[in-house]
Design a protein around this motif. Sequence first.
Motif, PDB file in Angstrom:
ATOM      1  N   GLY A  91       0.808  -1.220   0.000  1.00 51.39           N
ATOM      2  CA  GLY A  91       0.000   0.000   0.000  1.00 51.39           C
ATOM      3  C   GLY A  91       0.839   1.266   0.000  1.00 51.39           C
ATOM      4  N   ARG A  92       2.157   1.135   0.064  1.00 48.21           N
ATOM      5  CA  ARG A  92       3.045   2.306   0.109  1.00 48.21           C
ATOM      6  C   ARG A  92       3.284   2.985  -1.237  1.00 48.21           C
ATOM      7  N   PRO A  93       3.269   2.246  -2.359  1.00 48.27           N
ATOM      8  CA  PRO A  93       3.513   2.928  -3.635  1.00 48.27           C
ATOM      9  C   PRO A  93       2.509   4.059  -3.845  1.00 48.27           C
ATOM     10  N   ARG A  94       2.957   5.055  -4.589  1.00 41.46           N
ATOM     11  CA  ARG A  94       2.128   6.229  -4.846  1.00 41.46           C
ATOM     12  C   ARG A  94       1.803   6.312  -6.339  1.00 41.46           C
ATOM     13  N   ARG A  95       0.578   6.729  -6.620  1.00 48.72           N
ATOM     14  CA  ARG A  95       0.137   6.854  -8.006  1.00 48.72           C
ATOM     15  C   ARG A  95      -0.614   8.159  -8.195  1.00 48.72           C
ATOM     16  N   GLU A  96      -0.572   8.628  -9.427  1.00 46.49           N
ATOM     17  CA  GLU A  96      -1.297   9.837  -9.829  1.00 46.49           C
ATOM     18  C   GLU A  96      -2.519   9.406 -10.625  1.00 46.49           C
ATOM     19  N   PHE A  97      -3.650  10.022 -10.343  1.00 50.42           N
ATOM     20  CA  PHE A  97      -4.886   9.703 -11.047  1.00 50.42           C
ATOM     21  C   PHE A  97      -5.495  10.969 -11.613  1.00 50.42           C
ATOM     22  N   ILE A  98      -6.127  10.834 -12.779  1.00 50.52           N
ATOM     23  CA  ILE A  98      -6.834  11.954 -13.385  1.00 50.52           C
ATOM     24  C   ILE A  98      -8.211  11.450 -13.819  1.00 50.52           C
ATOM     25  N   PHE A  99      -9.224  12.234 -13.534  1.00 48.92           N
ATOM     26  CA  PHE A  99     -10.593  11.885 -13.898  1.00 48.92           C
ATOM     27  C   PHE A  99     -10.729  11.942 -15.414  1.00 48.92           C
ATOM     28  N   THR A 100     -11.478  11.022 -15.965  1.00 46.10           N
ATOM     29  CA  THR A 100     -11.626  10.912 -17.418  1.00 46.10           C
ATOM     30  C   THR A 100     -12.056  12.222 -18.061  1.00 46.10           C
TER      31      THR A 100
ATOM     32  N   LEU B 174       0.626  26.603 -19.321  1.00 43.39           N
ATOM     33  CA  LEU B 174      -0.284  27.022 -20.393  1.00 43.39           C
ATOM     34  C   LEU B 174      -1.632  27.486 -19.852  1.00 43.39           C
ATOM     35  N   GLY B 175      -1.863  27.251 -18.539  1.00 41.41           N
ATOM     36  CA  GLY B 175      -3.095  27.718 -17.921  1.00 41.41           C
ATOM     37  C   GLY B 175      -4.149  26.663 -17.670  1.00 41.41           C
ATOM     38  N   TRP B 176      -3.834  25.390 -17.956  1.00 45.01           N
ATOM     39  CA  TRP B 176      -4.833  24.344 -17.736  1.00 45.01           C
ATOM     40  C   TRP B 176      -4.687  23.734 -16.358  1.00 45.01           C
ATOM     41  N   ARG B 177      -5.820  23.471 -15.716  1.00 46.47           N
ATOM     42  CA  ARG B 177      -5.856  22.780 -14.437  1.00 46.47           C
ATOM     43  C   ARG B 177      -7.017  21.778 -14.468  1.00 46.47           C
ATOM     44  N   PRO B 178      -6.851  20.626 -13.841  1.00 48.90           N
ATOM     45  CA  PRO B 178      -7.981  19.705 -13.744  1.00 48.90           C
ATOM     46  C   PRO B 178      -9.060  20.309 -12.852  1.00 48.90           C
ATOM     47  N   LYS B 179     -10.310  19.945 -13.103  1.00 49.78           N
ATOM     48  CA  LYS B 179     -11.430  20.513 -12.344  1.00 49.78           C
ATOM     49  C   LYS B 179     -11.960  19.570 -11.271  1.00 49.78           C
ATOM     50  N   THR B 180     -11.651  18.297 -11.387  1.00 52.50           N
ATOM     51  CA  THR B 180     -12.266  17.295 -10.524  1.00 52.50           C
ATOM     52  C   THR B 180     -11.269  16.774  -9.493  1.00 52.50           C
ATOM     53  N   SER B 181     -11.629  16.866  -8.224  1.00 52.74           N
ATOM     54  CA  SER B 181     -10.770  16.324  -7.167  1.00 52.74           C
ATOM     55  C   SER B 181     -10.793  14.798  -7.241  1.00 52.74           C
ATOM     56  N   LEU B 182      -9.806  14.182  -6.669  1.00 48.57           N
ATOM     57  CA  LEU B 182      -9.744  12.727  -6.660  1.00 48.57           C
ATOM     58  C   LEU B 182     -10.975  12.146  -5.970  1.00 48.57           C
ATOM     59  N   ALA B 183     -11.337  12.684  -4.823  1.00 50.21           N
ATOM     60  CA  ALA B 183     -12.489  12.153  -4.085  1.00 50.21           C
ATOM     61  C   ALA B 183     -13.776  12.275  -4.900  1.00 50.21           C
ATOM     62  N   LYS B 184     -13.977  13.414  -5.557  1.00 47.06           N
ATOM     63  CA  LYS B 184     -15.180  13.601  -6.367  1.00 47.06           C
ATOM     64  C   LYS B 184     -15.159  12.652  -7.571  1.00 47.06           C
ATOM     65  N   GLY B 185     -14.020  12.511  -8.214  1.00 50.49           N
ATOM     66  CA  GLY B 185     -13.907  11.601  -9.353  1.00 50.49           C
ATOM     67  C   GLY B 185     -14.192  10.166  -8.970  1.00 50.49           C
ATOM     68  N   ILE B 186     -13.690   9.752  -7.817  1.00 54.59           N
ATOM     69  CA  ILE B 186     -13.950   8.392  -7.338  1.00 54.59           C
ATOM     70  C   ILE B 186     -15.439   8.220  -7.045  1.00 54.59           C
ATOM     71  N   ALA B 187     -16.043   9.214  -6.392  1.00 58.90           N
ATOM     72  CA  ALA B 187     -17.470   9.129  -6.082  1.00 58.90           C
ATOM     73  C   ALA B 187     -18.309   9.047  -7.356  1.00 58.90           C
ATOM     74  N   GLU B 188     -17.993   9.875  -8.340  1.00 59.99           N
ATOM     75  CA  GLU B 188     -18.741   9.840  -9.609  1.00 59.99           C
ATOM     76  C   GLU B 188     -18.546   8.507 -10.331  1.00 59.99           C
ATOM     77  N   THR B 189     -17.325   7.990 -10.309  1.00 57.49           N
ATOM     78  CA  THR B 189     -17.045   6.716 -10.960  1.00 57.49           C
ATOM     79  C   THR B 189     -17.778   5.581 -10.253  1.00 57.49           C
ATOM     80  N   PHE B 190     -17.761   5.600  -8.929  1.00 59.52           N
ATOM     81  CA  PHE B 190     -18.474   4.562  -8.179  1.00 59.52           C
ATOM     82  C   PHE B 190     -19.972   4.641  -8.457  1.00 59.52           C
ATOM     83  N   HIS B 191     -20.519   5.826  -8.497  1.00 58.17           N
ATOM     84  CA  HIS B 191     -21.949   6.003  -8.802  1.00 58.17           C
ATOM     85  C   HIS B 191     -22.267   5.437 -10.186  1.00 58.17           C
ATOM     86  N   TRP B 192     -21.442   5.765 -11.169  1.00 55.93           N
ATOM     87  CA  TRP B 192     -21.625   5.229 -12.520  1.00 55.93           C
ATOM     88  C   TRP B 192     -21.555   3.705 -12.503  1.00 55.93           C
ATOM     89  N   TYR B 193     -20.533   3.162 -11.842  1.00 55.85           N
ATOM     90  CA  TYR B 193     -20.346   1.717 -11.786  1.00 55.85           C
ATOM     91  C   TYR B 193     -21.555   1.037 -11.146  1.00 55.85           C
TER      92      TYR B 193
END
Length: 119
Positions: free
Chosen positions: A16-25, A95-114
């Motif tokens: 559980g120690r490895p670290r990963r980066e996630f981005i919402f679709t 360039l001015g781009w930033r993601p809009k979705t937090s990890l927690a929100k993305g996970i919640a939306e993905t779980f809801h979809w699933y």
Amino acid sequence: QAVKEAQNEVVVWGTGRPRREFIFTDDFVGGSLYLMRHYVQSDIINLGVGTDISIRELAVILKGVSGFKGKLVFDASKPDGTMRKLLDHRKISDLGWRPKTSLAKGIAETFHWYSKSGV
């Protein structure tokens, strides 16, 4: 699946120690479109969020979002893999781009979809 089947535990490979980066679709698509409109150079550019999380922390978030009541078991006999995978996102940030979705929100939306998908 563990919630659906009322399992008592979920086994997570590694410590559980490895670290990963996630981005919402949706953010990935938005970032890709942003690059198509604003980036004309031929250099490689990473599309990332610039933060990472441990697999252990991710499992705890998933447990909370899903409502799983069982135990998380980290099986250290399984490989951890690379300890850290984090992209250098400075070019796209500059360039001015930033993601809009937090990890927690993305996970919640993905779980809801699933949950609604019937998978």
